[in-house]
Design a protein around this motif. Sequence first.
Motif, PDB file in Angstrom:
ATOM      1  N   SER A 239       4.638  -1.852 -10.914  1.00  0.00           N
ATOM      2  CA  SER A 239       3.534  -0.965 -11.503  1.00  0.00           C
ATOM      3  C   SER A 239       2.453  -1.054 -10.524  1.00  0.00           C
ATOM      4  O   SER A 239       2.439  -1.655  -9.341  1.00  0.00           O
ATOM      5  CB  SER A 239       2.879  -2.094 -12.476  1.00  0.00           C
ATOM      6  OG  SER A 239       2.460  -3.361 -12.317  1.00  0.00           O
ATOM      7  N   THR A 240       1.687   0.134 -10.511  1.00  0.00           N
ATOM      8  CA  THR A 240       0.644   0.192  -9.587  1.00  0.00           C
ATOM      9  C   THR A 240      -0.723   0.231  -9.912  1.00  0.00           C
ATOM     10  O   THR A 240      -1.029  -0.086 -11.126  1.00  0.00           O
ATOM     11  CB  THR A 240       0.846   1.614  -9.099  1.00  0.00           C
ATOM     12  OG1 THR A 240       0.235   2.760 -10.196  1.00  0.00           O
ATOM     13  CG2 THR A 240       2.136   2.167  -8.379  1.00  0.00           C
ATOM     14  N   ARG A 241      -1.674  -0.050  -9.008  1.00  0.00           N
ATOM     15  CA  ARG A 241      -3.122  -0.437  -9.245  1.00  0.00           C
ATOM     16  C   ARG A 241      -3.657   0.496  -8.135  1.00  0.00           C
ATOM     17  O   ARG A 241      -3.566   0.383  -6.966  1.00  0.00           O
ATOM     18  CB  ARG A 241      -3.378  -1.978  -9.237  1.00  0.00           C
ATOM     19  CG  ARG A 241      -4.901  -2.167  -9.187  1.00  0.00           C
ATOM     20  CD  ARG A 241      -4.903  -3.171 -10.130  1.00  0.00           C
ATOM     21  NE  ARG A 241      -6.410  -3.435 -10.413  1.00  0.00           N
ATOM     22  CZ  ARG A 241      -6.897  -4.442 -11.173  1.00  0.00           C
ATOM     23  NH1 ARG A 241      -6.057  -5.755 -11.317  1.00  0.00           N
ATOM     24  NH2 ARG A 241      -8.121  -4.604 -11.399  1.00  0.00           N
ATOM     25  N   LEU A 242      -5.006   0.959  -8.449  1.00  0.00           N
ATOM     26  CA  LEU A 242      -6.075   1.433  -7.775  1.00  0.00           C
ATOM     27  C   LEU A 242      -7.132   0.280  -7.254  1.00  0.00           C
ATOM     28  O   LEU A 242      -7.699  -0.336  -8.127  1.00  0.00           O
ATOM     29  CB  LEU A 242      -6.824   2.543  -8.416  1.00  0.00           C
ATOM     30  CG  LEU A 242      -7.486   3.705  -7.556  1.00  0.00           C
ATOM     31  CD1 LEU A 242      -6.551   4.214  -6.559  1.00  0.00           C
ATOM     32  CD2 LEU A 242      -8.408   4.815  -8.305  1.00  0.00           C
TER      33      LEU A 242
ATOM     34  N   CYS B 132       0.844  -1.331   0.080  1.00  0.00           N
ATOM     35  CA  CYS B 132       0.058   0.137   0.147  1.00  0.00           C
ATOM     36  C   CYS B 132       0.768   1.251  -0.116  1.00  0.00           C
ATOM     37  O   CYS B 132       1.935   1.358   1.019  1.00  0.00           O
ATOM     38  CB  CYS B 132      -0.905   0.040   1.168  1.00  0.00           C
ATOM     39  SG  CYS B 132      -2.022   1.598   1.222  1.00  0.00           S
TER      40      CYS B 132
ATOM     41  N   SER C 125     -10.484   4.714  -1.837  1.00  0.00           N
ATOM     42  CA  SER C 125      -9.721   3.688  -2.571  1.00  0.00           C
ATOM     43  C   SER C 125      -8.233   3.705  -1.970  1.00  0.00           C
ATOM     44  O   SER C 125      -7.705   4.512  -1.216  1.00  0.00           O
ATOM     45  CB  SER C 125      -9.578   4.104  -3.976  1.00  0.00           C
ATOM     46  OG  SER C 125      -9.010   5.372  -4.095  1.00  0.00           O
ATOM     47  N   TYR C 126      -7.490   2.635  -2.075  1.00  0.00           N
ATOM     48  CA  TYR C 126      -5.910   2.415  -2.159  1.00  0.00           C
ATOM     49  C   TYR C 126      -5.167   2.378  -3.282  1.00  0.00           C
ATOM     50  O   TYR C 126      -5.739   1.785  -4.146  1.00  0.00           O
ATOM     51  CB  TYR C 126      -5.690   1.197  -1.122  1.00  0.00           C
ATOM     52  CG  TYR C 126      -6.473   1.215  -0.001  1.00  0.00           C
ATOM     53  CD1 TYR C 126      -5.999   2.074   1.120  1.00  0.00           C
ATOM     54  CD2 TYR C 126      -7.614   0.525   0.253  1.00  0.00           C
ATOM     55  CE1 TYR C 126      -6.686   2.127   2.483  1.00  0.00           C
ATOM     56  CE2 TYR C 126      -8.245   0.504   1.330  1.00  0.00           C
ATOM     57  CZ  TYR C 126      -7.866   1.176   2.626  1.00  0.00           C
ATOM     58  OH  TYR C 126      -8.553   1.177   3.825  1.00  0.00           O
ATOM     59  N   ARG C 127      -3.947   2.930  -3.379  1.00  0.00           N
ATOM     60  CA  ARG C 127      -3.068   2.673  -4.206  1.00  0.00           C
ATOM     61  C   ARG C 127      -2.085   1.842  -3.793  1.00  0.00           C
ATOM     62  O   ARG C 127      -1.328   1.948  -2.861  1.00  0.00           O
ATOM     63  CB  ARG C 127      -2.434   4.087  -4.705  1.00  0.00           C
ATOM     64  CG  ARG C 127      -1.300   3.905  -5.927  1.00  0.00           C
ATOM     65  CD  ARG C 127      -1.772   3.623  -7.051  1.00  0.00           C
ATOM     66  NE  ARG C 127      -2.711   4.670  -7.803  1.00  0.00           N
ATOM     67  CZ  ARG C 127      -3.102   4.809  -8.954  1.00  0.00           C
ATOM     68  NH1 ARG C 127      -2.922   3.535  -9.667  1.00  0.00           N
ATOM     69  NH2 ARG C 127      -3.782   5.426  -9.315  1.00  0.00           N
ATOM     70  N   VAL C 128      -2.050   0.857  -4.590  1.00  0.00           N
ATOM     71  CA  VAL C 128      -1.158  -0.426  -4.187  1.00  0.00           C
ATOM     72  C   VAL C 128       0.051  -0.532  -5.425  1.00  0.00           C
ATOM     73  O   VAL C 128      -0.251  -0.279  -6.440  1.00  0.00           O
ATOM     74  CB  VAL C 128      -1.650  -1.822  -3.977  1.00  0.00           C
ATOM     75  CG1 VAL C 128      -2.497  -1.649  -2.932  1.00  0.00           C
ATOM     76  CG2 VAL C 128      -2.705  -2.285  -5.115  1.00  0.00           C
ATOM     77  N   GLU C 129       1.079  -1.023  -5.015  1.00  0.00           N
ATOM     78  CA  GLU C 129       2.362  -1.058  -5.827  1.00  0.00           C
ATOM     79  C   GLU C 129       2.722  -2.824  -5.811  1.00  0.00           C
ATOM     80  O   GLU C 129       2.929  -3.419  -4.853  1.00  0.00           O
ATOM     81  CB  GLU C 129       3.744  -0.371  -5.399  1.00  0.00           C
ATOM     82  CG  GLU C 129       4.803  -0.567  -6.295  1.00  0.00           C
ATOM     83  CD  GLU C 129       5.994   0.288  -5.863  1.00  0.00           C
ATOM     84  OE1 GLU C 129       6.800   0.641  -6.748  1.00  0.00           O
ATOM     85  OE2 GLU C 129       6.037   0.515  -4.736  1.00  0.00           O
TER      86      GLU C 129
ATOM     87  N   LYS D  89      -0.562   4.466  -1.072  1.00  0.00           N
ATOM     88  CA  LYS D  89      -1.372   5.600  -0.700  1.00  0.00           C
ATOM     89  C   LYS D  89      -2.810   5.463  -0.488  1.00  0.00           C
ATOM     90  O   LYS D  89      -3.270   4.329  -1.123  1.00  0.00           O
ATOM     91  CB  LYS D  89      -1.391   6.490  -2.096  1.00  0.00           C
ATOM     92  CG  LYS D  89      -2.150   7.856  -1.995  1.00  0.00           C
ATOM     93  CD  LYS D  89      -2.214   8.642  -3.408  1.00  0.00           C
ATOM     94  CE  LYS D  89      -2.618   9.928  -3.135  1.00  0.00           C
ATOM     95  NZ  LYS D  89      -2.747  10.549  -4.449  1.00  0.00           N
ATOM     96  N   LYS D  90      -3.372   6.302   0.611  1.00  0.00           N
ATOM     97  CA  LYS D  90      -4.715   5.862   1.012  1.00  0.00           C
ATOM     98  C   LYS D  90      -5.683   7.235   0.578  1.00  0.00           C
ATOM     99  O   LYS D  90      -5.143   8.328   0.402  1.00  0.00           O
ATOM    100  CB  LYS D  90      -5.084   5.911   2.545  1.00  0.00           C
ATOM    101  CG  LYS D  90      -4.505   4.838   3.128  1.00  0.00           C
ATOM    102  CD  LYS D  90      -4.646   5.013   4.681  1.00  0.00           C
ATOM    103  CE  LYS D  90      -5.030   3.930   5.471  1.00  0.00           C
ATOM    104  NZ  LYS D  90      -5.101   4.057   6.790  1.00  0.00           N
TER     105      LYS D  90
END
Length: 60
Positions: free
Chosen positions: A42-45, A26, A33-37, A28-29
């Motif tokens: 690569s990242t995903r929401l 994780c 939603s959360y942004r995960v790496e 970003k909060k």
Amino acid sequence: MEIAKLYNVVFTTGRYEIEYENNVRCIKKAPKSYRVERPNGSTRLIGLDSIMELKIIGSD
């Protein structure tokens, strides 16, 4: 989710679709939603309401 911890996440992406993300961090909060790496960078929401299962596997 807490920032900088590693998770295995099971979540829905559509009405009948379930996706799995393993070993994601994780980064970003947001309120909904959360942004995960991923391990490859690569990242995903991931939406807060779509999470079905969340398992902590570690932290740095």
